[in-house]
Write a protein that holds these residues in place. Sequence first.
Motif, PDB file in Angstrom:
ATOM      1  N   UNK A 734       0.808  -1.205   0.000  1.00 46.49           N
ATOM      2  CA  UNK A 734       0.000   0.000   0.000  1.00 46.49           C
ATOM      3  C   UNK A 734       0.840   1.252   0.000  1.00 46.49           C
ATOM      4  N   UNK A 737       1.123   3.084  -3.123  1.00 52.90           N
ATOM      5  CA  UNK A 737      -0.033   3.785  -3.683  1.00 52.90           C
ATOM      6  C   UNK A 737      -0.219   5.076  -2.910  1.00 52.90           C
ATOM      7  N   UNK A 738       0.584   6.071  -3.223  1.00 49.87           N
ATOM      8  CA  UNK A 738       0.387   7.297  -2.461  1.00 49.87           C
ATOM      9  C   UNK A 738      -0.448   8.312  -3.207  1.00 49.87           C
ATOM     10  N   UNK A 739      -1.034   7.887  -4.299  1.00 52.97           N
ATOM     11  CA  UNK A 739      -2.015   8.757  -4.947  1.00 52.97           C
ATOM     12  C   UNK A 739      -1.428   9.795  -5.858  1.00 52.97           C
ATOM     13  N   UNK A 740      -0.111   9.938  -5.826  1.00 55.02           N
ATOM     14  CA  UNK A 740       0.465  11.018  -6.632  1.00 55.02           C
ATOM     15  C   UNK A 740       0.760  10.475  -8.018  1.00 55.02           C
ATOM     16  N   UNK A 742       2.753  11.426 -10.261  1.00 58.09           N
ATOM     17  CA  UNK A 742       4.149  11.362 -10.690  1.00 58.09           C
ATOM     18  C   UNK A 742       4.809  10.085 -10.229  1.00 58.09           C
ATOM     19  N   UNK A 743       4.442   9.680  -9.048  1.00 60.54           N
ATOM     20  CA  UNK A 743       5.031   8.436  -8.565  1.00 60.54           C
ATOM     21  C   UNK A 743       4.579   7.274  -9.450  1.00 60.54           C
ATOM     22  N   UNK A 745       3.731   7.501 -12.513  1.00 61.26           N
ATOM     23  CA  UNK A 745       4.420   7.637 -13.795  1.00 61.26           C
ATOM     24  C   UNK A 745       5.835   7.132 -13.681  1.00 61.26           C
ATOM     25  N   UNK A 746       6.475   7.444 -12.566  1.00 60.85           N
ATOM     26  CA  UNK A 746       7.838   6.962 -12.380  1.00 60.85           C
ATOM     27  C   UNK A 746       7.875   5.443 -12.386  1.00 60.85           C
ATOM     28  N   UNK A 749       7.647   4.174 -15.776  1.00 63.38           N
ATOM     29  CA  UNK A 749       8.923   4.303 -16.493  1.00 63.38           C
ATOM     30  C   UNK A 749       9.830   3.137 -16.146  1.00 63.38           C
ATOM     31  N   UNK A 750       9.798   2.769 -14.879  1.00 60.34           N
ATOM     32  CA  UNK A 750      10.627   1.640 -14.482  1.00 60.34           C
ATOM     33  C   UNK A 750      10.226   0.401 -15.264  1.00 60.34           C
ATOM     34  N   UNK A 753      11.367   0.669 -18.724  1.00 64.49           N
ATOM     35  CA  UNK A 753      12.802   0.458 -18.873  1.00 64.49           C
ATOM     36  C   UNK A 753      13.137  -1.027 -18.872  1.00 64.49           C
ATOM     37  N   UNK A 828      19.881  -5.796 -33.691  1.00 66.12           N
ATOM     38  CA  UNK A 828      20.101  -4.649 -34.577  1.00 66.12           C
ATOM     39  C   UNK A 828      20.914  -3.562 -33.912  1.00 66.12           C
ATOM     40  N   UNK A 829      20.942  -3.565 -32.590  1.00 69.13           N
ATOM     41  CA  UNK A 829      21.729  -2.521 -31.950  1.00 69.13           C
ATOM     42  C   UNK A 829      23.183  -2.876 -31.870  1.00 69.13           C
ATOM     43  N   UNK A 830      23.507  -4.075 -32.342  1.00 69.01           N
ATOM     44  CA  UNK A 830      24.898  -4.460 -32.323  1.00 69.01           C
ATOM     45  C   UNK A 830      25.343  -5.113 -31.035  1.00 69.01           C
TER      46      UNK A 830
END
Lengths: 849, 111, 219
Positions: A734, A737-740, A742-743, A745-746, A749-750, A753, A828-830
């Motif tokens: 829990x 889940x701080x409601x923000x 941005x978190x 979204x971060x 991103x993880x 990645x 393809x990236x070698x």
Amino acid sequence: MLSFLPPPNDYVLIAVILGMPLLGAFVNGIWGNRLGKRAVRLMALSAVGASFVASLIAFMSLAQLSEQDKGAHVKLVWNAWEWMHTTGGQGATVPIEVKFSIDQLSGVMMLIVTGVGFLIHLYATSYMEKDKSYARFFAYLNLFIFAMLVLILGDNLPLLFVGWEGVGLCSYLLIGFWYENPANAAAGKKAFIANRIGDFGLLCAMFLLVQYTGALDWNGIANGASSLVHPGEVYRVHVWPLGGGHYEGFLHFLQPDKPYTISAATAVGLMLLLGCSGKSAQIPLYVWLPDAMAGPTPVSALIHAATMVTAGIYLICRLSFVFVLSPFTMMMIAIAGALTALFAATIAVVQNDIKKVLAYSTISQLGFMFLGVGVGAFTAGFFHVFTHAFFKACLFLCAGSVIHAMHARIHDDDKAQDVRNMGGLRKWLPLTHWTFAAATAAIIGLPFTSGFFSKDEILYRAFVDRTVNPENGVGLLKKLGTFAPPVWIGPVLYAMAVAAATLTAFYMCRLYFLTFWGDFKGWTVGRPSLLARHEIAAPHAEPDHVDDDNDDHDAGHVHHEDPATPGYAPHESPWQMTIPLIILAAFSLFAGVLNPGFGILKERPMDHWLEPVFKAASEKAVIFAHNNDASWAEHMEWPLALGGIGAFAIGTTLAWWVYISQRGAPAQRLAQSLPGLYRLVLDKWRIDELYEATVIAAVDSLAETAAAVDKSVIDGILARFTSLVVAASGTILRAFQNGVVHVYAAMMVVGLAVMGWFFAVPHPNATVVDAGHDDYVVTAAPGVGYAYRWDADGDGKPDKKDFGVDTTLKVHVEPGKSQTVNLEVRNSFGLVRTKTIHVARPEEPTSSL
Amino acid sequence: MIPAEHYVILSALLFVVGGVGFLVRRNVLITLMSIEVMLNASNLALVAFNRSRLAHVATSSYVVQSHTGQVFAFFIIAAEAAEVAVGLAIVLAFYRLRRTVRSDEADLLKN
Amino acid sequence: MNTAGTIYFYACALFALAGALGVVASKNPIRGAMGLLLLILSVAGLFLALHAQFLAAIQLIVYAGAIIILFLFVIMLLGPSASTPSDRRGIAARVFGGGLFGIAGLAALWAVVSAAMASHRAMPMPAPDDSFGGIDAFGSVLFADALVPFELSSGLLMVAVLGAMAVARGRQGQKSMSKNEQEVADSAFPVEKARELPGQTTGVFSHEIPAETPKESAS
């Protein structure tokens, strides 16, 4: 004459005999309350009556059949359907069918059950008149008749077991009939549990029988019975008393180095003895029967006197040919019977409750029956079952009649049944008095009553008979020898039985005198006062009169608890109760004509009738003592009979002297001079308390341990711990889940990645497929923009310099060898990644086993 | 003639800038504008690829070379205009509720 | 190599990057909007270089002409509260997220570029037709091959308009909150009042936000 009846091998009249009580139980059970008492009564009586009539017809068919096949063991059989089948120890299939049969033994038993059952039903219609659960009572009673008939008529052990359990169930239901009183419910439970312990024995016996003889029906067991003692070591049962461990030092004596070896017949016999002890209330499982007196008196008469408790003896008679294969078991049966007879008689001497005296008397008489069958006198034992049904049922019904009379004024159950409140009742209950006297005469062995003949036959046979193993001298038994009861067992058993008979005479006469002679000690008899008369007319309005004990009740009379206030005299019972008494008393006096001893009749009817059934058992197994000296046995008949008559005479005279001429004073003096002993015997030798302290306490402590484990381990660890883990992980998760946004979204991103890493970096993978001829094909997993480079010999140097697009590689591998292949992948990236693949070939199997 | 790779590289750079701005900034309006930046970057890439691979199409009579990328970019602009409208409406509603435009304050779904 | 084209490209690219950085890095949303405008104009220029004339025009009309204006309206509505002073709360997650994204993106870019350069193959650039990118070509594609998406997007725009109106309007029939109601609302959801920028007065922008559209509107 009876040609319109079904043929003997498909005798469907049995369905009527069984079906009528079942139908009665069903109808009364489901719709009884709505039908009303008259209809319930009619249904129940006609069900049992029809069953009795059908039993008579069946018996006559059987008699006719037995006439035709002179002296053969005839049977009327009805095979309803096949229930199941299993595989026996001999490897053959054992079918277990719902198959009923009437032979000479079960025919007589069937008549007893339905006949006496009918009389008791008639009695109960009046006795239970005021009870609010009238319909339920008759439903249970009919169900009992049905279950008992299934037990008797069953042609195989499983079906008998169904009936066995059924009567146990009905006994439980009927003992705890007035279940609002917890004591009654406890008594019902006790009966069921004690029976259950015996049932364990019966089940083990069934398993052993199906293993050794390969059959479970009477014919099959008889055919295979010899394999219980034959022929070799494999048929012996090895018994380790305390498990198979090896104990050192002190405990060494408990556990011998080699196990005890008993024959399978002994094992079966002992297990069956356990089962019969439970049902027929022998030591040590008799404790339920005195408590069972908590049920209504007709129940006590039917179940605990005439029919259910004799099921054990019936089973022993039925499987007589198995029991005689083990003289040890026979001796144990006889000893158990004699001990029980004596033990119960001692308790009955001091009891004050009329029903308890009769209960202990029943236990004692059952002991006599066991003694009879234990020494090999199967017919004698069974004849005692027959006569006992009549006189004991009569005694119980008379007791019910007396209680019924006492309840007019005394409502407390215990006080109404207490002999010390009775006396001189012969003035007001003449019919009850004479029938009670007749039945008492039978039970104490007044010469030429039925009880005299049956009991004296048992005493005689106990002295003169010996049991031997019929397979003696055959096969392995020639080498090992067999157990033979010691020579002195006969006289010892005889002495115990005579002592028990003396005590029987004494306490029955004591009961008779205390109840019917002397002065009435219940209440003052006379015209009730005018004041009382008013209250008779008015309905019940006394607040102090608690009317909650559902028992033998006679509403409509005003009840005064004060014995000094005069009240109406005890009244005689209605015809529904007295007619059965008269019939049963007549039988108990005159039924002896069916098997009289002492050469009165040249051919004894019941002996002759039952002879084919017990032929297999008694032919080689029961001999006379003194090396089978028949003339000695004949000479002993009259002297031994004198013992029986002497027992009767001494007991009766002593009772007369103590209770009539001395008015009970010697008994009082004896009780006062030996108070400890008196209390001990009055408390039934405190056997119940002994059980309570040992066995029941052990079970209780086990239960408490289990409860504690359940609470701490299972609840604590399994339930709460897992929930704790889940809650903790929830708390941790829990926090993310701080409601923000941005978190979140971060975190996205993880994830992105990671996925990107997976796509950006090449992942080499390959599968190996067997292509036959020692070749393996290694195929690389495809990927976007992948180029591959192989290294087939695993030396670290790639085969080609450039990355190509061929995704497969063929490798040749010898059996038992392995090959290492390297795969390099570039995307393809070698980026390049390598993977090592091992190709192994297992050894060829050299031999195929 | 600028090779198409340059446009793609520029688009990638713009995309990264926009993405970082979206993830770092707390002001909701700036966040929305960063989204605009990212979308513009992708439009640029689409149009660049369209310019570089001009396959011949035979479906319509007038057009000889495919305009798929440009049409895609067109639709992106249209959809994204709608998105901005609704997004700004939400910003207004949020402001009315919380009197702020900081995304930190929109944590009613906490835990 | 066309020198003018090169200079044009690099100029537009530079302005685009500057605009994007301006959006991302500005405290004042107005500055951000201006940066966005710069970006849009640059991208429109780049579209022109890529023979997408119609698209460039659309870009200018829709983006610069409508979306930026919308942004500016909303910023003006919000007033001084539109800009938030920076504070360090929750910076860790943001920096982590942004940093990871940036690094990953640049790494991917570098990987692709190095692979492409290693392959020594250029993207083809065939010569476009005269009508390529013009309004005729665009229209014929849009209304022939892409008709369904076109209609769907018109539906999308309609829904967006309705949604925006519904969300932005608030409770129907409710008057705008009076001062007392505003205080009650503030106390229900307390907002730190220490957000006043130093030196800021009541501001030139409006404080009250109408809860419903003006009645004389034709909607």
